[in-house]
Design an enzyme around this catalytic site. Structure first.
Site: not given
Ligand code: PAF
Length: 285
Positions: A32, A35, A37, A187
């Site tokens: 999922n 930006a 990650h 998140s």
């Protein structure tokens, strides 16, 4: 980008890279991807020749009443995002690949108090699940460098401790928190928020910034500051504050009101709830 599901295939790719003398960076994720990650992937690319990203929603780190089943799984979108960054390999193992003998297996545990305070107190056993899966992933990928986000500040410290205690030959690098324009830390769980909650959510960061300003101004009455900030969050519409605390940024022990501790690197950590959604944020002072 190669999408690899089997450990044997991952080993073949890694062997080729090693023989060519290439360094390997690793970004473990639960998918999922947002930006935040992707910024960790770019950071890994700046440090290493090749980058492996893993996507694995790890059942071992979720409590019985947590959102393991509902955790958003967006494999195709994640793959497209990783391809756009020219990620070299996506390691995408099944639960049976990671836990062939079931979830009752050897655990890697970083000792208390680091793993029992804060998130560890709200989520007993959570960090044992994290350190166990990260150890397995480290053994599978054998990276030179692994990148973790500062958003999960306690997780970062727990992993650093594990790596140091076990003398793992891996350099841990941390990436800054990515935020929406209104300051809300990105998140995967933000998508659980309804429209009204989404308006309230960025105030978490505003209140943290107020605490940061007070600390910069020399206020070391942490108890009063945190109590006032927690009350403010409730007044702003948050349903609960699990914790809001000023800690030693290395040990994550809450600081006592004491002017001499001004010299310690400090972190303000908060978890507040909107409905069932727990929002985490922190600022290193
Ligand atoms: O931060 C996460 O997404 C997870 O805790 C991690 C490090 C991928 C382990 O499952």
């Amino acid at each position: 980008m190669q999408v690899v599901e089997q450990l044997s295939d991952l080993k073949t790719v890694l062997q080729g890279w090693r023989q060519a003398g290439l360094t390997v960076g690793f970004v473990p994720t639960m998918g999922n991807l947002h930006a935040g990650h992707l910024s960790l992937v770019s950071l890994a690319q700046r440090h290493c020749d090749k980058v492996v990203v893993s996507i694995f929603v790890n059942p071992l780190q979720f409590g019985p009443n947590e959102d393991f089943a509902a955790y958003p799984r967006t494999g195709l979108l994640d793959q497209a995002a990783l391809r756009s960054l020219n990620t070299d390999v996506l390691f995408y193992p099944a639960v049976t690949q990671m836990y062939p003998n079931g979830l009752t297996q050897t655990l890697v545990k970083v000792p208390p108090p680091l793993t029992t305070v804060l998130e560890g107190s709200s989520r007993p056993g959570h960090f044992d699940g994290v350190t166990t899966v990260v150890t397995k992933l480290f053994n599978m990928v054998q990276p030179d460098v692994a990148v973790f986000g500062q958003k999960d500040f306690q997780q970062l410290r727990v992993i650093e401790t594990m790596v140091a205690d076990m003398a793992l030959p891996i350099k841990i690098i941390s990436g800054a928190i990515a935020r929406d324009e209104d300051g809300l830390a990105l998140s995967s769980r933000n998508q659980y928020l309804n429209a009204k909650q989404r308006v309230i959510a960025p105030k978490l960061n505003t209140v943290l910034q107020d605490v940061q300003m007070a600390l910069h101004a020399g206020n070391t009455n942490y108890t009063a500051l945190c109590a006032a900030a927690s009350a403010q969050l409730l007044a702003l519409g948050f349903d609960a504050v699990d914790y809001l605390t000023v800690c030693n940024a290395q040990t994550l022990q809450s600081l006592k009101n004491d002017a001499t501790e001004q010299e310690v690197e400090r972190v303000i950590l908060v978890v507040a709830r909107l409905g069932k959604t727990r929002l985490l944020d922190n600022i290193v002072v």
